[in-house]
Design a protein around this motif. Structure first.
Motif, PDB file in Angstrom:
ATOM      1  N   ASP A  75      -0.676   8.163 -18.584  1.00 55.70           N
ATOM      2  CA  ASP A  75      -0.678   6.970 -19.427  1.00 55.70           C
ATOM      3  C   ASP A  75      -1.445   7.295 -20.697  1.00 55.70           C
ATOM      4  OD1 ASP A  75      -0.348   4.419 -20.328  1.00 55.70           O
ATOM      5  OD2 ASP A  75      -1.185   3.452 -18.566  1.00 55.70           O
ATOM      6  N   SER A  76      -1.227   6.479 -21.730  1.00 53.52           N
ATOM      7  CA  SER A  76      -1.986   6.642 -22.969  1.00 53.52           C
ATOM      8  C   SER A  76      -3.320   5.947 -22.771  1.00 53.52           C
ATOM      9  CB  SER A  76      -1.221   6.036 -24.146  1.00 53.52           C
ATOM     10  OG  SER A  76       0.016   6.675 -24.299  1.00 53.52           O
TER      11      SER A  76
ATOM     12  N   TRP B  45      -6.324   5.820 -24.059  1.00 50.07           N
ATOM     13  CA  TRP B  45      -7.205   5.192 -25.045  1.00 50.07           C
ATOM     14  C   TRP B  45      -6.456   4.239 -25.984  1.00 50.07           C
ATOM     15  CZ3 TRP B  45     -11.301   6.329 -22.625  1.00 50.07           C
ATOM     16  CH2 TRP B  45     -11.504   7.593 -22.066  1.00 50.07           C
ATOM     17  N   GLN B  46      -5.216   3.870 -25.658  1.00 46.99           N
ATOM     18  CA  GLN B  46      -4.406   3.089 -26.579  1.00 46.99           C
ATOM     19  C   GLN B  46      -4.934   1.665 -26.801  1.00 46.99           C
ATOM     20  OE1 GLN B  46      -0.452   2.903 -24.983  1.00 46.99           O
ATOM     21  NE2 GLN B  46      -1.032   1.662 -23.213  1.00 46.99           N
ATOM     22  N   ALA B  47      -5.722   1.139 -25.881  1.00 45.92           N
ATOM     23  CA  ALA B  47      -6.230  -0.235 -26.032  1.00 45.92           C
ATOM     24  C   ALA B  47      -7.463  -0.307 -26.930  1.00 45.92           C
ATOM     25  CB  ALA B  47      -6.559  -0.840 -24.666  1.00 45.92           C
TER      26      ALA B  47
ATOM     27  N   GLN C 166     -14.927   9.070 -22.782  1.00 43.56           N
ATOM     28  CA  GLN C 166     -14.074  10.165 -23.241  1.00 43.56           C
ATOM     29  C   GLN C 166     -14.743  11.519 -22.995  1.00 43.56           C
ATOM     30  OE1 GLN C 166     -11.982   9.352 -27.106  1.00 43.56           O
ATOM     31  NE2 GLN C 166     -12.953   7.358 -26.921  1.00 43.56           N
TER      32      GLN C 166
ATOM     33  N   CYS D 186      -6.155   7.442 -15.768  1.00 43.52           N
ATOM     34  CA  CYS D 186      -5.271   6.302 -15.522  1.00 43.52           C
ATOM     35  C   CYS D 186      -6.045   5.068 -15.089  1.00 43.52           C
ATOM     36  CB  CYS D 186      -4.211   6.673 -14.496  1.00 43.52           C
ATOM     37  SG  CYS D 186      -3.024   7.874 -15.136  1.00 43.52           S
TER      38      CYS D 186
ATOM     39  N   ALA E 191      -7.574   3.673 -18.193  1.00 41.77           N
ATOM     40  CA  ALA E 191      -6.536   2.977 -18.970  1.00 41.77           C
ATOM     41  C   ALA E 191      -6.256   1.595 -18.389  1.00 41.77           C
ATOM     42  CB  ALA E 191      -5.250   3.809 -18.981  1.00 41.77           C
TER      43      ALA E 191
ATOM     44  N   THR F 213      -9.301  -0.703 -18.972  1.00 40.81           N
ATOM     45  CA  THR F 213      -9.462  -1.028 -20.392  1.00 40.81           C
ATOM     46  C   THR F 213      -8.456  -2.092 -20.817  1.00 40.81           C
ATOM     47  OG1 THR F 213     -10.221   1.226 -20.813  1.00 40.81           O
ATOM     48  CG2 THR F 213      -9.595  -0.062 -22.718  1.00 40.81           C
ATOM     49  N   ARG F 214      -7.240  -1.998 -20.309  1.00 44.40           N
ATOM     50  CA  ARG F 214      -6.242  -3.039 -20.612  1.00 44.40           C
ATOM     51  C   ARG F 214      -6.688  -4.390 -20.053  1.00 44.40           C
ATOM     52  NH1 ARG F 214      -2.529   1.140 -19.498  1.00 44.40           N
ATOM     53  NH2 ARG F 214      -2.303   0.419 -17.347  1.00 44.40           N
TER      54      ARG F 214
ATOM     55  N   GLN G   8      -9.319  -5.730 -22.350  1.00 42.62           N
ATOM     56  CA  GLN G   8      -8.721  -6.206 -23.595  1.00 42.62           C
ATOM     57  C   GLN G   8      -8.161  -7.615 -23.416  1.00 42.62           C
ATOM     58  OE1 GLN G   8      -5.341  -3.939 -24.989  1.00 42.62           O
ATOM     59  NE2 GLN G   8      -5.565  -4.674 -27.090  1.00 42.62           N
TER      60      GLN G   8
END
Length: 203
Positions: free
Chosen positions: A119-120, A122-124, A168, A184, A187, A190-191, A194
């Motif tokens: 999954d991405s 750090w995208q959030a 990180q 993961c 991720a 973090t979502r 958010q």
């Protein structure tokens, strides 16, 4: 072999391959004892700790102590996590920062049974940063001690950034067999955070 039977066999084989082709490889669960044995085989020094010096919990700490870089990176992350949660309390956000608890993240990383996919991770982060800035920008002018309140939110944002920086850095020290699971889980959590921050921002 009969041509008709051969054709049916080949067709069945193609269908089975097609059905299984989209499945992502599952990450095998690595036990704590396997991680400790691996560290012993590499000859890593075990971190000496004093009684009562707990980073996460007994099971997680037993693994951490066999990976010095992992251990120290976790201690730094925990310190940043505690500083950030303290700032969250200062501004009174109802966001449940415990969804980002490093102890929980590592417990699931080392002992979780679920499989994971890439999954991405750090995208959030940009979205969360933007939400903190929105909280400052959208604060009503009649708010009591508005400048102090804005400063507190700004410090909370900086504490959050510090914590995610530590997460990180920690990623590079997680044993390779667990690293994808760690990323993961971070991720996923973090979502969740958010969404909680978005809800708090809309109140």
């Amino acid at each position: 072999m009969n041509t008709k039977i051969l054709f049916i066999y080949c067709l069945a084989l193609m269908l089975l391959t097609a059905c299984g082709g989209n499945k992502k490889p599952q990450q095998e669960r690595i036990s704590s004892s396997e991680l400790i044995n691996a560290a012993d085989n590499y000859g890593y020094d075990t971190v000496a700790v004093t009684p009562g010096d707990t980073v996460c919990n007994t099971e997680v700490d037993n693994v951490l102590r066999h990976y010095p870089e992992f251990y120290h990176a976790t201690k730094n992350a925990k310190k940043s996590y505690e500083a950030w949660t303290q700032q969250e309390k200062t501004i009174g956000l109802k966001t449940k920062p415990e969804v980002m608890d490093i102890s929980m993240i590592l417990d699931r990383t080392l002992h979780g049974k679920q499989t994971v996919t890439s999954d991405s991770v750090w995208q959030a982060l940009p979205g969360i940063d933007s939400l903190y800035l929105q909280m400052i920008a959208n604060m009503p002018e009649q708010t009591k001690d508005i400048d102090a309140r804005k400063s507190d939110i700004g410090r909370t944002r900086k504490a959050w950034q510090s914590y995610t920086n530590q997460l990180q850095r920690l990623a590079n020290t997680v044993p390779e067999g667990c690293r994808e699971r760690y990323l993961c889980i971070v991720a996923e959590q973090t979502r969740k955070y958010q969404l909680l921050l978005q809800q708090a921002n809309n109140k």
